[in-house]
Design a protein around this motif. Structure first.
Motif, PDB file in Angstrom:
ATOM      1  N   VAL A 134       0.853  -1.194   0.000  1.00 49.80           N
ATOM      2  CA  VAL A 134       0.000   0.000   0.000  1.00 49.80           C
ATOM      3  C   VAL A 134       0.886   1.241   0.000  1.00 49.80           C
ATOM      4  O   VAL A 134       1.803   1.360   0.830  1.00 49.80           O
ATOM      5  N   THR A 135       0.628   2.145  -0.913  1.00 48.69           N
ATOM      6  CA  THR A 135       1.356   3.418  -0.984  1.00 48.69           C
ATOM      7  C   THR A 135       0.364   4.558  -1.185  1.00 48.69           C
ATOM      8  O   THR A 135      -0.762   4.352  -1.651  1.00 48.69           O
ATOM      9  N   TYR A 136       0.828   5.760  -0.836  1.00 48.03           N
ATOM     10  CA  TYR A 136      -0.019   6.949  -0.997  1.00 48.03           C
ATOM     11  C   TYR A 136       0.662   7.890  -1.980  1.00 48.03           C
ATOM     12  O   TYR A 136       1.865   8.160  -1.893  1.00 48.03           O
ATOM     13  N   TRP A 137      -0.123   8.419  -2.931  1.00 42.88           N
ATOM     14  CA  TRP A 137       0.400   9.302  -3.972  1.00 42.88           C
ATOM     15  C   TRP A 137      -0.448  10.573  -4.018  1.00 42.88           C
ATOM     16  O   TRP A 137      -1.654  10.535  -3.833  1.00 42.88           O
ATOM     17  N   GLU A 138       0.232  11.676  -4.293  1.00 43.67           N
ATOM     18  CA  GLU A 138      -0.461  12.959  -4.451  1.00 43.67           C
ATOM     19  C   GLU A 138       0.333  13.810  -5.419  1.00 43.67           C
ATOM     20  O   GLU A 138       1.517  13.537  -5.673  1.00 43.67           O
ATOM     21  N   PRO A 139      -0.296  14.839  -6.005  1.00 38.96           N
ATOM     22  CA  PRO A 139       0.426  15.707  -6.941  1.00 38.96           C
ATOM     23  C   PRO A 139       1.670  16.296  -6.298  1.00 38.96           C
ATOM     24  O   PRO A 139       1.727  16.512  -5.084  1.00 38.96           O
ATOM     25  N   ALA A 140       2.697  16.520  -7.130  1.00 37.20           N
ATOM     26  CA  ALA A 140       3.970  17.043  -6.623  1.00 37.20           C
ATOM     27  C   ALA A 140       3.759  18.367  -5.902  1.00 37.20           C
ATOM     28  O   ALA A 140       3.009  19.239  -6.359  1.00 37.20           O
ATOM     29  N   GLN A 141       4.417  18.485  -4.736  1.00 39.64           N
ATOM     30  CA  GLN A 141       4.332  19.705  -3.945  1.00 39.64           C
ATOM     31  C   GLN A 141       5.738  20.200  -3.637  1.00 39.64           C
ATOM     32  O   GLN A 141       6.669  19.413  -3.458  1.00 39.64           O
ATOM     33  N   SER A 142       5.875  21.512  -3.590  1.00 41.02           N
ATOM     34  CA  SER A 142       7.184  22.104  -3.317  1.00 41.02           C
ATOM     35  C   SER A 142       7.513  22.074  -1.831  1.00 41.02           C
ATOM     36  O   SER A 142       8.682  22.133  -1.444  1.00 41.02           O
ATOM     37  N   GLN A 143       6.496  21.972  -0.973  1.00 39.42           N
ATOM     38  CA  GLN A 143       6.736  21.979   0.468  1.00 39.42           C
ATOM     39  C   GLN A 143       7.102  20.579   0.961  1.00 39.42           C
ATOM     40  O   GLN A 143       6.588  19.589   0.470  1.00 39.42           O
ATOM     41  N   PRO A 144       7.998  20.496   1.951  1.00 41.50           N
ATOM     42  CA  PRO A 144       8.369  19.194   2.498  1.00 41.50           C
ATOM     43  C   PRO A 144       7.211  18.601   3.302  1.00 41.50           C
ATOM     44  O   PRO A 144       6.320  19.313   3.775  1.00 41.50           O
ATOM     45  N   ALA A 145       7.230  17.282   3.450  1.00 43.01           N
ATOM     46  CA  ALA A 145       6.184  16.595   4.212  1.00 43.01           C
ATOM     47  C   ALA A 145       6.313  16.929   5.697  1.00 43.01           C
ATOM     48  O   ALA A 145       7.420  17.014   6.243  1.00 43.01           O
ATOM     49  N   LEU A 146       5.176  17.117   6.338  1.00 46.08           N
ATOM     50  CA  LEU A 146       5.144  17.449   7.755  1.00 46.08           C
ATOM     51  C   LEU A 146       4.812  16.216   8.590  1.00 46.08           C
ATOM     52  O   LEU A 146       4.346  15.201   8.064  1.00 46.08           O
ATOM     53  N   ALA A 147       5.038  16.344   9.909  1.00 44.99           N
ATOM     54  CA  ALA A 147       4.754  15.224  10.809  1.00 44.99           C
ATOM     55  C   ALA A 147       3.279  14.856  10.789  1.00 44.99           C
ATOM     56  O   ALA A 147       2.922  13.689  10.958  1.00 44.99           O
ATOM     57  N   ASN A 148       2.433  15.869  10.600  1.00 45.58           N
ATOM     58  CA  ASN A 148       0.993  15.613  10.525  1.00 45.58           C
ATOM     59  C   ASN A 148       0.446  15.936   9.143  1.00 45.58           C
ATOM     60  O   ASN A 148      -0.707  16.343   8.999  1.00 45.58           O
ATOM     61  N   GLY A 149       1.305  15.767   8.126  1.00 47.13           N
ATOM     62  CA  GLY A 149       0.894  16.029   6.758  1.00 47.13           C
ATOM     63  C   GLY A 149      -0.151  15.025   6.282  1.00 47.13           C
ATOM     64  O   GLY A 149      -0.411  13.988   6.916  1.00 47.13           O
ATOM     65  N   GLN A 150      -0.727  15.317   5.111  1.00 48.39           N
ATOM     66  CA  GLN A 150      -1.821  14.485   4.628  1.00 48.39           C
ATOM     67  C   GLN A 150      -1.364  13.061   4.342  1.00 48.39           C
ATOM     68  O   GLN A 150      -2.100  12.105   4.600  1.00 48.39           O
ATOM     69  N   SER A 151      -0.157  12.884   3.824  1.00 50.47           N
ATOM     70  CA  SER A 151       0.310  11.529   3.523  1.00 50.47           C
ATOM     71  C   SER A 151       0.386  10.684   4.794  1.00 50.47           C
ATOM     72  O   SER A 151       0.006   9.503   4.788  1.00 50.47           O
ATOM     73  N   MET A 152       0.854  11.308   5.895  1.00 48.62           N
ATOM     74  CA  MET A 152       0.941  10.571   7.151  1.00 48.62           C
ATOM     75  C   MET A 152      -0.446  10.286   7.729  1.00 48.62           C
ATOM     76  O   MET A 152      -0.703   9.194   8.260  1.00 48.62           O
ATOM     77  N   VAL A 153      -1.352  11.252   7.607  1.00 54.77           N
ATOM     78  CA  VAL A 153      -2.713  11.065   8.114  1.00 54.77           C
ATOM     79  C   VAL A 153      -3.425   9.949   7.352  1.00 54.77           C
ATOM     80  O   VAL A 153      -4.075   9.082   7.946  1.00 54.77           O
ATOM     81  N   VAL A 154      -3.276   9.947   6.030  1.00 53.14           N
ATOM     82  CA  VAL A 154      -3.953   8.938   5.218  1.00 53.14           C
ATOM     83  C   VAL A 154      -3.408   7.552   5.511  1.00 53.14           C
ATOM     84  O   VAL A 154      -4.164   6.582   5.700  1.00 53.14           O
ATOM     85  N   MET A 155      -2.080   7.408   5.573  1.00 49.19           N
ATOM     86  CA  MET A 155      -1.490   6.085   5.844  1.00 49.19           C
ATOM     87  C   MET A 155      -1.835   5.612   7.254  1.00 49.19           C
ATOM     88  O   MET A 155      -1.959   4.405   7.502  1.00 49.19           O
ATOM     89  N   ASN A 156      -2.017   6.538   8.175  1.00 47.21           N
ATOM     90  CA  ASN A 156      -2.436   6.159   9.527  1.00 47.21           C
ATOM     91  C   ASN A 156      -3.851   5.571   9.512  1.00 47.21           C
ATOM     92  O   ASN A 156      -4.136   4.585  10.197  1.00 47.21           O
ATOM     93  N   THR A 157      -4.731   6.183   8.727  1.00 51.57           N
ATOM     94  CA  THR A 157      -6.091   5.635   8.635  1.00 51.57           C
ATOM     95  C   THR A 157      -6.085   4.276   7.928  1.00 51.57           C
ATOM     96  O   THR A 157      -6.860   3.389   8.278  1.00 51.57           O
ATOM     97  N   VAL A 158      -5.214   4.121   6.931  1.00 48.42           N
ATOM     98  CA  VAL A 158      -5.106   2.832   6.240  1.00 48.42           C
ATOM     99  C   VAL A 158      -4.658   1.744   7.216  1.00 48.42           C
ATOM    100  O   VAL A 158      -5.200   0.635   7.229  1.00 48.42           O
ATOM    101  N   LEU A 159      -3.660   2.071   8.047  1.00 45.61           N
ATOM    102  CA  LEU A 159      -3.165   1.103   9.032  1.00 45.61           C
ATOM    103  C   LEU A 159      -4.276   0.702   9.994  1.00 45.61           C
ATOM    104  O   LEU A 159      -4.448  -0.482  10.317  1.00 45.61           O
ATOM    105  N   ASN A 160      -5.045   1.671  10.464  1.00 42.93           N
ATOM    106  CA  ASN A 160      -6.156   1.373  11.368  1.00 42.93           C
ATOM    107  C   ASN A 160      -7.203   0.494  10.689  1.00 42.93           C
ATOM    108  O   ASN A 160      -7.735  -0.448  11.304  1.00 42.93           O
TER     109      ASN A 160
END
Length: 314
Positions: free
Chosen positions: A99-125
């Motif tokens: 399982v992987t998460y993909w989103e359009p390229a962004q110039s900002q670095p990923a945050l601790a509570n960024g969307q990719s982390m939030v989505v993968m957390n819900t997937v794990l649950n």
């Protein structure tokens, strides 16, 4: 050189197949949609580098299918009273997902509570709680087992995997789903009539009554044979060591059906014993109940004296 197929051409509709893989994908999608935000899309492969998803997307990549030998066990086919046939046999199949998460390229670095982390957390649950979702098993109509694993356990090298895709490594989650796959049933399998009455198989046995009768029979045998062997000091010892048992036929407990006599005897004792056993008419009234029983002398062994050269005397 050409080769012709020896198989006859197929005709008619193809044989039915168990669509468990398709149903597992649908069950996973239904479960994830209950946890993941509604704006997230899903697809069941990995996107190409030159064609990344235009919207935030969770990709479930089924990269390996194998028989789960760890769960292999002897399971009897269930008898179906409706049609009088046995249900199809089953083989446990392990499906390995990444399982992987993909989103359009962004110039900002990923945050601790960024969307990719939030989505993968819900997937794990969602995956860890899958076994609590009764609707999944009801939809699959069979038990399901899920285990979250490290992707590297099923992929030769995670770094080489991402390199082969031409992309940099990203957060991924590996898991396996084990479900039974139903095997095909032979076309010529015929219905089996149901068992209307169950009971224990009848096997020969010795009851206390028969054990007492066997002892009486052995005493009668010794009393009848020993006088004719007078002068042989070991005759009484040999006769006393004979093993005598009375067995029924499994239907009538205390009715003897077979007499078994076993032991080691010298030639003279063996001849005298087998002669007496072969003439039931000479037996005393104390063992009259055994007159119709079958006498088994297969356990009697004759010990013949040896010649000077070590060969038994004829």
């Amino acid at each position: 050189m050409t080769f012709e197929s020896t198989n006859p051409p197929s005709s008619g509709a193809p044989r039915p197949s168990d669509d468990i893989l398709v149903r597992v994908n649908i069950a996973l999608l239904r479960t994830l949609q209950q946890y993941v935000p509604p704006e997230i899309q899903f697809q069941f492969d990995l996107p190409a580098k030159e064609k990344l998803p235009g919207e935030p997307t969770v990709c479930l990549f089924l990269y390996d299918i194998q028989e789960d030998l760890e769960l292999r066990h002897g399971e009897s086919r269930v008898y179906q009273t409706g049609d009088g046939k046995f249900a199809p046999g089953r083989v446990n199949i392990r499906c390995c997902y990444l399982v992987t998460y993909w989103e359009p390229a962004q110039s900002q670095p990923a945050l601790a509570n960024g969307q990719s982390m939030v989505v993968m957390n819900t997937v794990l649950n969602a995956l860890l709680n899958l076994h609590l979702d009764r609707e999944v098993e009801q939809y699959l109509q069979r038990p399901v087992s899920l285990q979250v694993i490290a992707p590297s356990e099923r992929l030769s090298s995670l770094g080489n995997f991402w390199q082969s895709l031409g992309d940099r490594p990203r957060l991924s989650l590996g898991f396996t789903v084990t479900v039974p796959l139903e095997l095909a049933v032979p076309d010529d399998e015929k219905p089996v009539p149901p068992v209307m009455q169950a009971g224990a198989l009848s096997t020969p046995s010795a009851t206390p009554v028969l054990e007492a009768l066997a002892q009486t029979f052995r005493r009668a045998l010794v009393a009848a044979v020993l006088p004719g062997l007078d002068g042989m000091p070991t005759a009484r010892v040999q006769l006393e060591r004979l093993a005598v048992s009375c067995l029924n036929d499994g239907s009538k407990l205390d009715v003897p059906a077979r007499i078994s006599v076993a032991g080691l005897l010298d030639s003279a004792c063996h001849k005298a014993v087998t002669a007496w056993l072969g003439t039931p008419g000479s037996w005393p009234d104390a063992v009259k109940a055994l007159h119709d029983a079958k006498v088994d002398t297969g356990g009697l062994t004759e010990i013949k004296p040896l010649k000077s050269g070590g060969q038994p005397v004829d």
